[in-house]
Design a protein around this motif. Structure first.
Motif, PDB file in Angstrom:
ATOM      1  N   MET A   1      50.907  49.987   0.974  1.00 58.53           N
ATOM      2  CA  MET A   1      50.417  49.197   2.105  1.00 58.53           C
ATOM      3  C   MET A   1      51.581  48.494   2.809  1.00 58.53           C
ATOM      4  SD  MET A   1      46.759  47.548   0.977  1.00 58.53           S
ATOM      5  CE  MET A   1      47.510  46.387  -0.176  1.00 58.53           C
ATOM      6  N   SER A   2      52.482  47.946   2.023  1.00 57.26           N
ATOM      7  CA  SER A   2      53.636  47.249   2.612  1.00 57.26           C
ATOM      8  C   SER A   2      54.475  48.206   3.446  1.00 57.26           C
ATOM      9  CB  SER A   2      54.497  46.634   1.505  1.00 57.26           C
ATOM     10  OG  SER A   2      53.771  45.681   0.766  1.00 57.26           O
ATOM     11  N   ARG A   3      54.615  49.440   2.972  1.00 55.55           N
ATOM     12  CA  ARG A   3      55.394  50.444   3.697  1.00 55.55           C
ATOM     13  C   ARG A   3      54.787  50.699   5.076  1.00 55.55           C
ATOM     14  NH1 ARG A   3      54.348  54.516   0.593  1.00 55.55           N
ATOM     15  NH2 ARG A   3      55.982  53.982  -0.905  1.00 55.55           N
ATOM     16  N   ILE A   4      53.467  50.836   5.127  1.00 52.71           N
ATOM     17  CA  ILE A   4      52.780  51.076   6.396  1.00 52.71           C
ATOM     18  C   ILE A   4      52.897  49.864   7.312  1.00 52.71           C
ATOM     19  CG2 ILE A   4      50.520  51.438   7.461  1.00 52.71           C
ATOM     20  CD1 ILE A   4      49.786  53.099   4.964  1.00 52.71           C
ATOM     21  N   LEU A   5      52.709  48.690   6.748  1.00 55.73           N
ATOM     22  CA  LEU A   5      52.778  47.470   7.551  1.00 55.73           C
ATOM     23  C   LEU A   5      54.187  47.238   8.103  1.00 55.73           C
ATOM     24  CD1 LEU A   5      50.507  45.253   5.299  1.00 55.73           C
ATOM     25  CD2 LEU A   5      50.063  45.789   7.704  1.00 55.73           C
ATOM     26  N   ARG A   6      55.217  47.541   7.308  1.00 55.61           N
ATOM     27  CA  ARG A   6      56.593  47.407   7.806  1.00 55.61           C
ATOM     28  C   ARG A   6      56.829  48.353   8.973  1.00 55.61           C
ATOM     29  NH1 ARG A   6      57.889  47.176   2.223  1.00 55.61           N
ATOM     30  NH2 ARG A   6      58.451  49.387   2.220  1.00 55.61           N
ATOM     31  N   TRP A   7      56.344  49.587   8.822  1.00 53.99           N
ATOM     32  CA  TRP A   7      56.502  50.549   9.918  1.00 53.99           C
ATOM     33  C   TRP A   7      55.764  50.074  11.161  1.00 53.99           C
ATOM     34  CZ3 TRP A   7      52.217  53.323  11.816  1.00 53.99           C
ATOM     35  CH2 TRP A   7      52.527  54.164  12.900  1.00 53.99           C
ATOM     36  N   MET A   8      54.545  49.573  11.005  1.00 49.17           N
ATOM     37  CA  MET A   8      53.770  49.108  12.155  1.00 49.17           C
ATOM     38  C   MET A   8      54.472  47.956  12.845  1.00 49.17           C
ATOM     39  SD  MET A   8      49.912  49.397  10.528  1.00 49.17           S
ATOM     40  CE  MET A   8      49.051  48.867  12.018  1.00 49.17           C
ATOM     41  N   ASN A   9      55.078  47.083  12.066  1.00 51.21           N
ATOM     42  CA  ASN A   9      55.811  45.949  12.634  1.00 51.21           C
ATOM     43  C   ASN A   9      57.058  46.424  13.376  1.00 51.21           C
ATOM     44  OD1 ASN A   9      56.422  43.007  12.885  1.00 51.21           O
ATOM     45  ND2 ASN A   9      58.170  43.580  11.613  1.00 51.21           N
ATOM     46  N   THR A  10      57.800  47.343  12.753  1.00 50.95           N
ATOM     47  CA  THR A  10      59.019  47.859  13.372  1.00 50.95           C
ATOM     48  C   THR A  10      58.716  48.637  14.644  1.00 50.95           C
ATOM     49  OG1 THR A  10      60.088  48.029  11.206  1.00 50.95           O
ATOM     50  CG2 THR A  10      61.057  49.310  12.996  1.00 50.95           C
ATOM     51  N   THR A  11      57.622  49.408  14.606  1.00 55.93           N
ATOM     52  CA  THR A  11      57.223  50.223  15.755  1.00 55.93           C
ATOM     53  C   THR A  11      56.539  49.392  16.825  1.00 55.93           C
ATOM     54  OG1 THR A  11      56.866  52.010  14.158  1.00 55.93           O
ATOM     55  CG2 THR A  11      56.052  52.385  16.374  1.00 55.93           C
ATOM     56  N   LYS A  12      56.218  48.157  16.469  1.00 45.25           N
ATOM     57  CA  LYS A  12      55.544  47.230  17.387  1.00 45.25           C
ATOM     58  C   LYS A  12      54.176  47.767  17.823  1.00 45.25           C
ATOM     59  CE  LYS A  12      59.921  45.360  19.101  1.00 45.25           C
ATOM     60  NZ  LYS A  12      59.916  44.289  18.081  1.00 45.25           N
ATOM     61  N   ILE A  13      53.400  48.188  16.829  1.00 41.42           N
ATOM     62  CA  ILE A  13      52.030  48.587  17.100  1.00 41.42           C
ATOM     63  C   ILE A  13      51.273  47.368  17.619  1.00 41.42           C
ATOM     64  CG2 ILE A  13      49.885  49.470  16.097  1.00 41.42           C
ATOM     65  CD1 ILE A  13      52.095  51.543  16.185  1.00 41.42           C
ATOM     66  N   SER A  14      50.558  47.538  18.721  1.00 43.63           N
ATOM     67  CA  SER A  14      49.827  46.423  19.329  1.00 43.63           C
ATOM     68  C   SER A  14      48.798  45.857  18.361  1.00 43.63           C
ATOM     69  CB  SER A  14      49.135  46.896  20.603  1.00 43.63           C
ATOM     70  OG  SER A  14      48.261  45.907  21.106  1.00 43.63           O
ATOM     71  N   LYS A  15      48.650  44.540  18.376  1.00 42.26           N
ATOM     72  CA  LYS A  15      47.680  43.887  17.486  1.00 42.26           C
ATOM     73  C   LYS A  15      46.238  44.264  17.845  1.00 42.26           C
ATOM     74  CE  LYS A  15      50.705  41.597  15.054  1.00 42.26           C
ATOM     75  NZ  LYS A  15      50.954  41.921  13.626  1.00 42.26           N
ATOM     76  N   ASN A  16      46.002  44.702  19.073  1.00 42.55           N
ATOM     77  CA  ASN A  16      44.649  45.119  19.437  1.00 42.55           C
ATOM     78  C   ASN A  16      44.511  46.640  19.509  1.00 42.55           C
ATOM     79  OD1 ASN A  16      46.014  45.685  21.764  1.00 42.55           O
ATOM     80  ND2 ASN A  16      44.751  44.418  23.121  1.00 42.55           N
ATOM     81  N   ALA A  17      45.463  47.359  18.921  1.00 40.33           N
ATOM     82  CA  ALA A  17      45.361  48.817  18.848  1.00 40.33           C
ATOM     83  C   ALA A  17      44.138  49.191  18.026  1.00 40.33           C
ATOM     84  CB  ALA A  17      46.625  49.394  18.218  1.00 40.33           C
ATOM     85  N   SER A  18      43.440  50.243  18.447  1.00 34.47           N
ATOM     86  CA  SER A  18      42.286  50.719  17.680  1.00 34.47           C
ATOM     87  C   SER A  18      42.790  51.525  16.489  1.00 34.47           C
ATOM     88  CB  SER A  18      41.374  51.562  18.561  1.00 34.47           C
ATOM     89  OG  SER A  18      42.098  52.606  19.187  1.00 34.47           O
ATOM     90  N   ILE A  19      42.407  51.091  15.271  1.00 37.11           N
ATOM     91  CA  ILE A  19      42.950  51.659  14.038  1.00 37.11           C
ATOM     92  C   ILE A  19      41.807  52.138  13.155  1.00 37.11           C
ATOM     93  CG2 ILE A  19      44.309  51.182  11.963  1.00 37.11           C
ATOM     94  CD1 ILE A  19      45.776  49.009  13.578  1.00 37.11           C
ATOM     95  N   LEU A  20      41.932  53.371  12.656  1.00 39.31           N
ATOM     96  CA  LEU A  20      40.941  53.951  11.754  1.00 39.31           C
ATOM     97  C   LEU A  20      41.555  54.158  10.382  1.00 39.31           C
ATOM     98  CD1 LEU A  20      38.145  55.301  11.268  1.00 39.31           C
ATOM     99  CD2 LEU A  20      39.226  57.473  11.934  1.00 39.31           C
TER     100      LEU A  20
END
Length: 237
Positions: free
Chosen positions: A65-84
Motif C-alpha cells: 500500500m505504501s508503494r502505491i501511495l508513494r507513487w500516487m504522491n510522486t505522480t501527483k494524482i489528483s485528490k478527486n481522481a476517480s479511483i477503483l
C-alpha cells in the motif's frame, strides 16, 4: 492469517531470468482462484472483525500500500481522481486512500462478505462517502463508470489460479479493464505470480507501460529476482 500464507505459497514469481513471455503455461489450478474459497475466507474474517475488530490481512503487506501511495504522491494524482479498487477485500486500501485525502473512491468485490467487511471497516473510521459494491469484475457492465485510476493488488493473481476457464478469465479481465478506465487513465497492478515481461504481454492491447515500481529483490543460486512485480500502465487506443 492462513489465507495470506496460502496465496504466498502459490506465488511463483521466483526470478525474472527463470521465466519469459512465452512461458504462460498455466499455474497449478488452485481453489484460491474460486469464488467459494474467498466467500469462506471473508466470512471468517467478517466474524473476526465483528468479534474483536481485527480487519484481517493486508494483501501483500503494508509496504504494498505504501508503494502505491508513494507513487500516487510522486505522480501527483489528483485528490478527486476517480479511483477503483478491483477486488477490495477488507477495504483497507480504500481506507488508506481516504486517509491520504482521496475523495472519489470505489471498491468492488464479488464476495458479499468482503463487501460487508469492507463497509464495516470504513464505517469504523466514519468514512461514509466511499462506495463499496458487490460486483464480479469479469462480468461487470459498462455502467460501472469511467475511472482515472484502477488498482489491482492480487485480484488478477487469483483469477490466474482459477481451475476453470483461466484463459477466458484473463481475457475478460483485460476487456473489463479497458471498459472502465478513461482514455489516458492509469492502471496499477501488483502481482506475485507474473513477471514484468508476462504482464506486458498480457496487457499489450490497449495499455502502455509507464512505470515499474521498485519492489524487494533477492538473490538465489547466482540469480536475481523479485518476489513481487508492481507496474503502472496507461490506457490507450
Amino acid at each position: 492469517m492462513e489465507d495470506a500464507i496460502d496465496i504466498t505459497r502459490e506465488c511463483q514469481n521466483t526470478s525474472q531470468s527463470e521465466k519469459n513471455v512465452s512461458s504462460e503455461q498455466e499455474f497449478r489450478p488452485s481453489n484460491l482462484g474460486t469464488k467459494e474459497y474467498w466467500d469462506d475466507a471473508y466470512k471468517r474474517e467478517l466474524e473476526t472483525f465483528k468479534d474483536i475488530g481485527d480487519v484481517g490481512e493486508i494483501w501483500f503487506g503494508e509496504e504494498s500500500m505504501s508503494r502505491i501511495l508513494r507513487w500516487m504522491n510522486t505522480t501527483k494524482i489528483s485528490k478527486n481522481a476517480s479511483i477503483l479498487d478491483i477486488g477490495t477485500g477488507n477495504g483497507v486500501l480504500l481506507l488508506e486512500l481516504a486517509k491520504h485525502g482521496f475523495t472519489n473512491l470505489t471498491g468492488i468485490d464479488y464476495s458479499a462478505s468482503s463487501v460487508e467487511l469492507a463497509s464495516g471497516v470504513l464505517q469504523t473510521e466514519n468514512l461514509t462517502n466511499v462506495t463499496v459494491r458487490e460486483l464480479d469484475f469479469l462480468n461487470c457492465s459498462d455502467g460501472l463508470g469511467d475511472f482515472d485510476l484502477c488498482i489491482d493488488k492480487g485480484t488478477f493473481d487469483a483469477i490466474s489460479l482459477n481451475p476453470d476457464n483461466t484463459e477466458e478469465g484473463k481475457e475478460r479481465y483485460v476487456q473489463s479493464l479497458r471498459n472502465v478506465i478513461k482514455e489516458e487513465g492509469l492502471f496499477a497492478i501488483t502481482s506475485c505470480n507474473w513477471t514484468k515481461e508476462q504482464l506486458l504481454h498480457i496487457f499489450c492491447e490497449g495499455f502502455k507501460l509507464v512505470q515499474e515500481l521498485p519492489t524487494p529483490c533477492f538473490q538465489f543460486g547466482g540469480k536475481t529476482g523479485n518476489s513481487v512485480t508492481a507496474l503502472v500502465f496507461k490506457r490507450q487506443h
